[in-house]
Write an enzyme that holds these catalytic residues in place. Structure first.
Site: not given
Length: 238
Positions: A23, A27-28, A71, A74
């Site tokens: 996870d 964000r990375w 998923n 998405r």
């Protein structure tokens, strides 16, 4: 809090089976002004490093949560990028053979593209005789769906209600024949299982870490293993 250790605990203190909820890729990437797909690419590179480390220190089973049944919701571009990464990962069988690693894919595979399903079958067959470590990739996986599928198998086999046991159901799950995970790790600072190994995690030790998956290192894993080794495990009660 120190979250890195240079050495893993002694082998006798290690879990037999580790589950990891990858996870933080998105964000990375966002923090670096990159598209989410670049975060998934960075995260995929970490997987091989962590698998090699588990093999080196003597952990015989690892399950990586790669793609959940949720998923599909998405954006299509991100889903396609994830599936392409999985194709690349499954095609790299030289690395599995080099590490003597057996590959298993856990999940409902029928909705996947045909070429990906064929790659999965080929990779599982080619690595079936490898014995150093079993690497489970949870792909199009959902814990609730897995339990429902296991119950349906029991019904199809004509098992009567009074004959149903935990062992019988466990034998009809994707992880049949494997030990349940002793430790489940979730990086990224989130505190939930997200439908991952719900049946198998009944007595797993859980560790949530405030590090994004693309930044996760073997030293972070060592820290998690030291935390696991310090815990007093209890089964069947509180």
């Amino acid at each position: 809090m120190e979250e890195k250790r240079s050495q893993a605990p002694a082998r006798e203190l290690l879990p037999r089976h580790i589950g990891i909820i990858m996870d933080g890729n998105g964000r990375w990437a966002k923090a670096r002004g990159l598209p989410r797909e670049m975060g998934h690419q960075a995260g995929s590179k970490v997987v091989g490093e962590i698998i090699r480390h588990c093999k080196k220190i003597g952990v015989p089973y690892i399950t990586i949560y790669a793609f959940s049944t949720e998923n599909w919701k998405r954006p299509a571009k991100e889903v396609d990028a994830l599936l392409d990464l999985l194709r690349h990962y499954l095609s790299n069988m030289e690395e599995y053979q080099k590490e003597n690693a057996r590959l298993r894919v856990l999940g409902h595979l029928e909705p996947l593209p045909r070429d990906l399903r064929e790659s999965i079958r080929r990779a599982e067959a080619e690595s079936a005789g490898n014995t150093a470590i079993t690497v489970n990739i949870a792909l199009n996986y959902g814990g609730r769906g897995e339990i429902i599928q296991g119950v349906r198998r029991l019904l199809e086999e004509g098992v009567s209600p009074e004959e149903v046991t935990e062992e019988l159901l466990s034998q009809r799950l994707y992880t049949a024949g494997m030990p349940d995970p002793d430790l489940i790790i979730r990086p990224s600072g989130e505190y939930r299982l997200s439908n991952f190994l719900l049946w198998q995690s009944a007595y797993s030790e859980l560790l949530f870490m405030n590090v994004l998956w693309p930044d996760f290192t073997p030293e972070h894993l060592n820290y998690a293993l030291h935390q696991y080794a310090r815990r007093s495990r209890r089964f069947g009660g509180i």
